[in-house]
Scaffold this motif. Structure first.
Motif, short mmCIF file in Angstrom:
data_model
loop_
_atom_site.label_atom_id
_atom_site.label_comp_id
_atom_site.label_asym_id
_atom_site.label_seq_id
_atom_site.Cartn_x
_atom_site.Cartn_y
_atom_site.Cartn_z
N MET A 1 0.85 -1.17 0.00
CA MET A 1 0.00 0.00 0.00
C MET A 1 0.90 1.24 0.00
N ALA A 2 0.65 2.13 -0.93
CA ALA A 2 1.45 3.36 -1.04
C ALA A 2 1.11 4.32 0.09
N ARG A 3 2.14 4.94 0.58
CA ARG A 3 1.97 5.94 1.64
C ARG A 3 2.61 7.23 1.16
N ARG A 4 2.04 8.34 1.58
CA ARG A 4 2.58 9.64 1.23
C ARG A 4 2.95 10.37 2.51
N ARG A 5 3.95 11.23 2.41
CA ARG A 5 4.42 12.01 3.55
C ARG A 5 3.82 13.41 3.45
N TYR A 6 3.24 13.86 4.56
CA TYR A 6 2.62 15.18 4.63
C TYR A 6 3.22 15.98 5.77
N LEU A 7 3.43 17.24 5.51
CA LEU A 7 3.78 18.20 6.55
C LEU A 7 2.49 18.93 6.87
N ILE A 8 2.06 18.90 8.12
CA ILE A 8 0.79 19.51 8.51
C ILE A 8 1.05 20.52 9.62
N ALA A 9 0.59 21.74 9.39
CA ALA A 9 0.75 22.82 10.37
C ALA A 9 -0.63 23.40 10.66
N TYR A 10 -0.78 23.93 11.86
CA TYR A 10 -2.09 24.47 12.23
C TYR A 10 -1.94 25.72 13.08
#
Length: 95
Positions: A1-10
């Motif tokens: 299963m492919a996974r993606r990397r995310y940078l999440i800021a709030y």
């Protein structure tokens, strides 16, 4: 299963909602800075995250930014200037 990397800021304007957002974020990724997380997510996990975070934030007052850094097998480079940070390894973690 492919996974993606995310940078999440709030940026959350209410302390109660902020604590709720932090709990959601801690269940999906690792904190890099006070309000910045690095998350490796499958498509299904991304949908779950969107559902969970949308239930917590107030759209008229808060802001959540998600930046797609690419596939975890060859993610965009992350470079730190100054004090080094331990970055999570790419891929699945088995607990």
């Amino acid at each position: 299963m492919a996974r993606r990397r995310y940078l999440i800021a709030y940026d959350i304007s209410d302390p109660v909602r902020l604590r709720r957002v932090i709990k959601v974020m801690e269940s999906y990724g690792e904190r890099l800075q006070y309000s910045v997380f690095l998350c490796d997510l499958s498509d299904a996990e991304l949908v779950d995250w969107l559902t969970d975070i949308s239930a917590v934030v107030k759209l008229t007052a808060d802001s959540v930014v998600r930046i797609d850094l690419g596939d975890t097998r060859s993610p965009a480079g992350i470079h730190v200037i100054g004090t080094g940070r331990r970055l999570p390894h790419a891929g699945t973690t088995i607990v």
